[in-house]
Scaffold this motif. Structure first.
Motif, mmCIF file in Angstrom:
data_model
loop_
_atom_site.group_PDB
_atom_site.id
_atom_site.type_symbol
_atom_site.label_atom_id
_atom_site.label_comp_id
_atom_site.label_asym_id
_atom_site.label_seq_id
_atom_site.Cartn_x
_atom_site.Cartn_y
_atom_site.Cartn_z
ATOM 1 N N ILE A 46 -45.330 13.605 -5.352
ATOM 2 C CA ILE A 46 -44.730 12.553 -6.176
ATOM 3 C C ILE A 46 -43.404 12.089 -5.565
ATOM 4 O O ILE A 46 -43.111 10.881 -5.526
ATOM 5 C CB ILE A 46 -44.506 13.056 -7.616
ATOM 6 N N ALA A 47 -42.604 13.045 -5.073
ATOM 7 C CA ALA A 47 -41.328 12.701 -4.435
ATOM 8 C C ALA A 47 -41.563 11.840 -3.193
ATOM 9 O O ALA A 47 -40.844 10.868 -2.953
ATOM 10 C CB ALA A 47 -40.573 13.975 -4.071
ATOM 11 N N ALA A 48 -42.590 12.188 -2.417
ATOM 12 C CA ALA A 48 -42.910 11.408 -1.213
ATOM 13 C C ALA A 48 -43.356 10.002 -1.589
ATOM 14 O O ALA A 48 -42.987 9.018 -0.922
ATOM 15 C CB ALA A 48 -44.003 12.121 -0.411
ATOM 16 N N ALA A 49 -44.135 9.886 -2.668
ATOM 17 C CA ALA A 49 -44.593 8.565 -3.125
ATOM 18 C C ALA A 49 -43.403 7.709 -3.545
ATOM 19 O O ALA A 49 -43.349 6.506 -3.254
ATOM 20 C CB ALA A 49 -45.574 8.726 -4.280
ATOM 21 N N GLU A 50 -42.456 8.319 -4.239
ATOM 22 C CA GLU A 50 -41.246 7.602 -4.647
ATOM 23 C C GLU A 50 -40.437 7.165 -3.429
ATOM 24 O O GLU A 50 -39.914 6.054 -3.380
ATOM 25 C CB GLU A 50 -40.380 8.490 -5.543
ATOM 26 N N HIS A 51 -40.360 8.036 -2.441
ATOM 27 C CA HIS A 51 -39.517 7.756 -1.270
ATOM 28 C C HIS A 51 -40.137 6.708 -0.344
ATOM 29 O O HIS A 51 -39.450 5.798 0.122
ATOM 30 C CB HIS A 51 -39.276 9.052 -0.493
ATOM 31 N N PHE A 52 -41.426 6.849 -0.086
ATOM 32 C CA PHE A 52 -42.075 5.979 0.905
ATOM 33 C C PHE A 52 -42.719 4.732 0.290
ATOM 34 O O PHE A 52 -42.952 3.751 0.992
ATOM 35 C CB PHE A 52 -43.132 6.768 1.687
ATOM 36 N N GLY A 53 -43.034 4.762 -1.002
ATOM 37 C CA GLY A 53 -43.671 3.604 -1.624
ATOM 38 C C GLY A 53 -42.734 2.410 -1.707
ATOM 39 O O GLY A 53 -41.568 2.540 -2.073
ATOM 40 N N LYS A 54 -43.240 1.234 -1.365
ATOM 41 C CA LYS A 54 -42.401 0.032 -1.384
ATOM 42 C C LYS A 54 -42.155 -0.480 -2.803
ATOM 43 O O LYS A 54 -41.179 -1.183 -3.061
ATOM 44 C CB LYS A 54 -43.057 -1.060 -0.537
ATOM 45 N N LEU A 64 -49.489 2.924 -2.206
ATOM 46 C CA LEU A 64 -50.144 1.651 -1.865
ATOM 47 C C LEU A 64 -49.219 0.454 -2.037
ATOM 48 O O LEU A 64 -49.615 -0.679 -1.792
ATOM 49 C CB LEU A 64 -51.391 1.469 -2.732
ATOM 50 N N GLY A 65 -47.994 0.701 -2.500
ATOM 51 C CA GLY A 65 -47.023 -0.373 -2.629
ATOM 52 C C GLY A 65 -46.924 -1.003 -3.994
ATOM 53 O O GLY A 65 -46.204 -1.992 -4.179
ATOM 54 N N LEU A 66 -47.654 -0.463 -4.983
ATOM 55 C CA LEU A 66 -47.565 -1.006 -6.339
ATOM 56 C C LEU A 66 -46.220 -0.656 -6.965
ATOM 57 O O LEU A 66 -45.601 0.360 -6.621
ATOM 58 C CB LEU A 66 -48.682 -0.434 -7.218
ATOM 59 N N SER A 67 -45.762 -1.480 -7.886
ATOM 60 C CA SER A 67 -44.553 -1.161 -8.623
ATOM 61 C C SER A 67 -44.842 0.034 -9.528
ATOM 62 O O SER A 67 -46.000 0.337 -9.829
ATOM 63 C CB SER A 67 -44.112 -2.353 -9.478
ATOM 64 N N ARG A 68 -43.792 0.720 -9.979
ATOM 65 C CA ARG A 68 -43.994 1.870 -10.862
ATOM 66 C C ARG A 68 -44.745 1.459 -12.118
ATOM 67 O O ARG A 68 -45.678 2.133 -12.560
ATOM 68 C CB ARG A 68 -42.650 2.496 -11.255
ATOM 69 N N GLU A 69 -44.335 0.349 -12.721
ATOM 70 C CA GLU A 69 -44.956 -0.095 -13.968
ATOM 71 C C GLU A 69 -46.429 -0.416 -13.757
ATOM 72 O O GLU A 69 -47.280 -0.064 -14.582
ATOM 73 C CB GLU A 69 -44.236 -1.314 -14.534
ATOM 74 N N ALA A 70 -46.765 -1.068 -12.639
ATOM 75 C CA ALA A 70 -48.159 -1.408 -12.347
ATOM 76 C C ALA A 70 -48.987 -0.150 -12.129
ATOM 77 O O ALA A 70 -50.107 -0.034 -12.642
ATOM 78 C CB ALA A 70 -48.233 -2.302 -11.112
ATOM 79 N N ALA A 71 -48.433 0.798 -11.362
ATOM 80 C CA ALA A 71 -49.148 2.040 -11.074
ATOM 81 C C ALA A 71 -49.396 2.844 -12.348
ATOM 82 O O ALA A 71 -50.495 3.366 -12.572
ATOM 83 C CB ALA A 71 -48.359 2.880 -10.071
#
Length: 280
Positions: free
Chosen positions: A133-141, A182-189
């Motif tokens: 989850i931390a990696a997704a937060e860090h690397f996700g656009k 995949l680059g989705l916003s937090r709210e969208a994901a």
């Protein structure tokens, strides 16, 4: 044959289910940990699956307008190509993305109910997936809104949902992390994560009803009335947690949950290592 569940235990476990189902911290893991640490026994996979019906009903109520719109658009789109809009595609995304967990959940149902509930595994997954989850937060656009969702996104999040078959991973944590990667916003994901969970969790809960009402194994055995009350409690608190989380992710990251998962996982490992609680 296991011990009978008390009303206090049923209500507490219903509260735990409602508060944790939609947060990326694993509701099944929390139910397993709470029942073992405080009650000295396992509430069981069937109890978990059935009380999840309460939280999934909360999703149905909270997103009733969205779900109704998507269902109607899906049927209209089947009959007329001109009506194949975002809602039509969203319907297909949910259907396609549900197939992987449906197949794997059926094939490995026995392992999910037994070996996967080992506390060593749950504690380890709490920590390991916290890092994911931390990696997704860090690397996700975190740039793409839900309007930009694609078939690839749906499939990827569908396969990620399969990880939630292991207690300690978290359904919302797995699917939301995939969305962030995949680059989705937090709210969208998070929003698609909620919609995606509906078919799988509802099917799992209904499939587990016979086992929950007629328990034959070890662990805490709940009566039909206790299951009903726990499910209602889970529904009320689940509805509140959906509203809270959707507002929270607009302005806050998932790092808050990462820290909590690591602290809880390390704490459970310490209890296991010192023999305070049993792993099975």
């Amino acid at each position: 044959m296991g011990e009978s569940m008390t009303w206090v235990q049923a209500i507490i476990l219903g509260i735990v289910q409602g508060l944790t189902e939609f947060l990326p911290i694993s509701s099944s893991g929390h139910l397993r940990i709470v029942s073992e640490v405080f009650f000295g026994d396992d509430a069981g996979a069937s109890f978990t699956a059935v009380t999840q019906l309460g939280t999934e009903l909360a999703v149905l109520v909270y997103f009733a307008k969205d779900i109704g719109r998507i269902v109607m658009a899906w049927f209209r789109g089947l009959l007329n190509e001109e009506h194949r809009d975002l809602d039509y595609r969203m319907g297909w995304y949910v259907i396609i993305a549900t197939i992987p967990i449906g197949v794997l959940g059926f094939l490995f149902k026995d392992q999910i109910r037994t070996g996967a509930r080992n506390l060593w595994l749950i504690a380890t997954m709490l920590i390991v997936f916290a890092l994911v989850i931390a990696a997704a937060e860090h690397f996700g656009k975190k740039e793409r809104p839900i309007e930009k969702l694609t078939t690839r996104d749906g499939l990827a999040m569908g396969f990620a949902q399969c990880l939630a078959l292991v207690p300690g991973v978290s359904r919302s944590g797995a699917t939301s992390s995939a969305g962030l990667f995949l680059g989705l916003s937090r709210e969208a994901a998070v929003r698609f994560s909620f919609l995606l969970a509906i078919p799988a969790v509802t099917a799992s809960g209904l499939f587990s009803l016979p086992d929950a009402f007629e328990p034959a194994g070890e662990g805490l055995n709940a009566s039909g009335a206790q299951l009903l009350v726990a499910t209602v409690v889970a529904f009320v608190l689940g509805y509140a947690s959906i509203a809270w989380l959707l507002k929270f992710v607009v302005n806050h990251s998932l790092y808050w949950f990462v820290g909590y998962r690591i602290i809880l996982g390390v704490g459970v490992l310490a209890l296991l290592a010192t023999g305070v609680v049993s792993a099975t």
